[in-house]
Scaffold this motif. Structure first.
Motif, PDB file in Angstrom:
ATOM      1  N   GLU A  14      42.017  42.068  42.664  1.00 24.41           N
ATOM      2  CA  GLU A  14      41.361  41.950  43.975  1.00 24.41           C
ATOM      3  C   GLU A  14      42.390  41.669  45.068  1.00 24.41           C
ATOM      4  O   GLU A  14      42.360  42.273  46.138  1.00 24.41           O
ATOM      5  CB  GLU A  14      40.298  40.844  43.947  1.00 24.41           C
ATOM      6  CG  GLU A  14      39.574  40.644  45.247  1.00 24.41           C
ATOM      7  CD  GLU A  14      38.656  41.787  45.632  1.00 24.41           C
ATOM      8  OE1 GLU A  14      38.240  41.826  46.814  1.00 24.41           O
ATOM      9  OE2 GLU A  14      38.343  42.651  44.784  1.00 24.41           O
ATOM     10  N   LYS A  29      34.016  42.999  54.334  1.00 26.84           N
ATOM     11  CA  LYS A  29      34.011  43.003  52.862  1.00 26.84           C
ATOM     12  C   LYS A  29      33.523  41.672  52.299  1.00 26.84           C
ATOM     13  O   LYS A  29      32.778  41.634  51.326  1.00 26.84           O
ATOM     14  CB  LYS A  29      35.413  43.311  52.341  1.00 26.84           C
ATOM     15  CG  LYS A  29      35.553  43.253  50.823  1.00 26.84           C
ATOM     16  CD  LYS A  29      36.983  43.541  50.401  1.00 26.84           C
ATOM     17  CE  LYS A  29      37.185  43.393  48.931  1.00 26.84           C
ATOM     18  NZ  LYS A  29      36.809  44.546  48.141  1.00 26.84           N
ATOM     19  N   TYR A  30      33.960  40.566  52.897  1.00 26.42           N
ATOM     20  CA  TYR A  30      33.648  39.239  52.362  1.00 26.42           C
ATOM     21  C   TYR A  30      32.523  38.537  53.112  1.00 26.42           C
ATOM     22  O   TYR A  30      32.380  37.324  53.024  1.00 26.42           O
ATOM     23  CB  TYR A  30      34.917  38.381  52.340  1.00 26.42           C
ATOM     24  CG  TYR A  30      35.951  38.922  51.386  1.00 26.42           C
ATOM     25  CD1 TYR A  30      35.697  38.991  50.018  1.00 26.42           C
ATOM     26  CD2 TYR A  30      37.182  39.380  51.840  1.00 26.42           C
ATOM     27  CE1 TYR A  30      36.634  39.496  49.137  1.00 26.42           C
ATOM     28  CE2 TYR A  30      38.128  39.881  50.961  1.00 26.42           C
ATOM     29  CZ  TYR A  30      37.845  39.936  49.614  1.00 26.42           C
ATOM     30  OH  TYR A  30      38.769  40.433  48.733  1.00 26.42           O
ATOM     31  N   TYR A  33      30.325  35.806  51.390  1.00 31.25           N
ATOM     32  CA  TYR A  33      30.977  34.610  50.849  1.00 31.25           C
ATOM     33  C   TYR A  33      31.240  33.602  51.970  1.00 31.25           C
ATOM     34  O   TYR A  33      31.308  33.988  53.138  1.00 31.25           O
ATOM     35  CB  TYR A  33      32.328  34.989  50.216  1.00 31.25           C
ATOM     36  CG  TYR A  33      32.203  35.895  49.030  1.00 31.25           C
ATOM     37  CD1 TYR A  33      32.050  35.382  47.749  1.00 31.25           C
ATOM     38  CD2 TYR A  33      32.237  37.279  49.187  1.00 31.25           C
ATOM     39  CE1 TYR A  33      31.940  36.214  46.651  1.00 31.25           C
ATOM     40  CE2 TYR A  33      32.121  38.125  48.096  1.00 31.25           C
ATOM     41  CZ  TYR A  33      31.975  37.595  46.834  1.00 31.25           C
ATOM     42  OH  TYR A  33      31.858  38.420  45.746  1.00 31.25           O
ATOM     43  N   VAL A  35      33.380  31.978  54.447  1.00 29.82           N
ATOM     44  CA  VAL A  35      34.607  32.495  55.056  1.00 29.82           C
ATOM     45  C   VAL A  35      34.990  31.610  56.235  1.00 29.82           C
ATOM     46  O   VAL A  35      34.139  31.163  56.991  1.00 29.82           O
ATOM     47  CB  VAL A  35      34.411  33.952  55.536  1.00 29.82           C
ATOM     48  CG1 VAL A  35      35.573  34.431  56.371  1.00 29.82           C
ATOM     49  CG2 VAL A  35      34.189  34.879  54.366  1.00 29.82           C
ATOM     50  N   VAL A  52      38.695  32.939  52.124  1.00 32.45           N
ATOM     51  CA  VAL A  52      37.472  33.340  51.424  1.00 32.45           C
ATOM     52  C   VAL A  52      37.298  32.421  50.226  1.00 32.45           C
ATOM     53  O   VAL A  52      38.212  32.268  49.409  1.00 32.45           O
ATOM     54  CB  VAL A  52      37.556  34.806  50.939  1.00 32.45           C
ATOM     55  CG1 VAL A  52      36.250  35.214  50.270  1.00 32.45           C
ATOM     56  CG2 VAL A  52      37.917  35.743  52.071  1.00 32.45           C
TER      57      VAL A  52
END
Length: 130
Positions: A14, A29-30, A33, A35, A52
């Motif tokens: 990753e 993308k994150y 989560y 962040v 992240v």
């Protein structure tokens, strides 16, 4: 141990995969989560980073961005010092160490280990500059 090995392999994959991605791409993308978005200014220095948090595996990635606003370094922090030791053992068995560059050679990137009294052990993943 097998599950940990798979987690370590997945973390490395990753981290290597996001290198070169833009700040905006990684924000999106994150999105699912926890962040933390940061901007650093001092005189003529401007840097952005994204932290992240992966709660399920007790790991945090800190993504650092270079001058062209693309990810140039991923720093992995483990919550547990035992996981740090097991990760180093994993590296010993699955990667070659370059003593001249003081880094582990991974399939698509490199990894350096640094320790600081304030942050603990940090695993820096980056692509070698030509």
């Amino acid at each position: 141990m097998h599950n940990l090995e798979m987690m370590f392999k997945s973390n490395i994959q990753e981290a290597c995969k996001v290198l070169g991605s833009s700040h905006q791409e990684l924000k999106e993308k994150y999105m699912g989560y926890p962040v933390c978005l940061m901007e650093y200014y001092e005189k003529k220095i401007y840097r952005r980073s994204i932290e992240v948090r992966f709660d399920s595996i007790a790991v945090t990635f800190a993504l650092s961005f270079g001058k062209v606003d693309h990810c140039d370094t991923v720093i992995i922090f483990f919550d547990n010092a035992k996981d740090e030791d097991l990760f180093i053992d994993y590296l010993k068995e699955n990667a070659s160490y370059d003593f001249r560059k003081c880094s582990w050679k991974l399939p698509e990137c490199h990894l350096k280990i640094r320790f600081s009294p304030t942050c603990g052990t940090a695993f820096y993943i980056y692509k070698e500059q030509n």
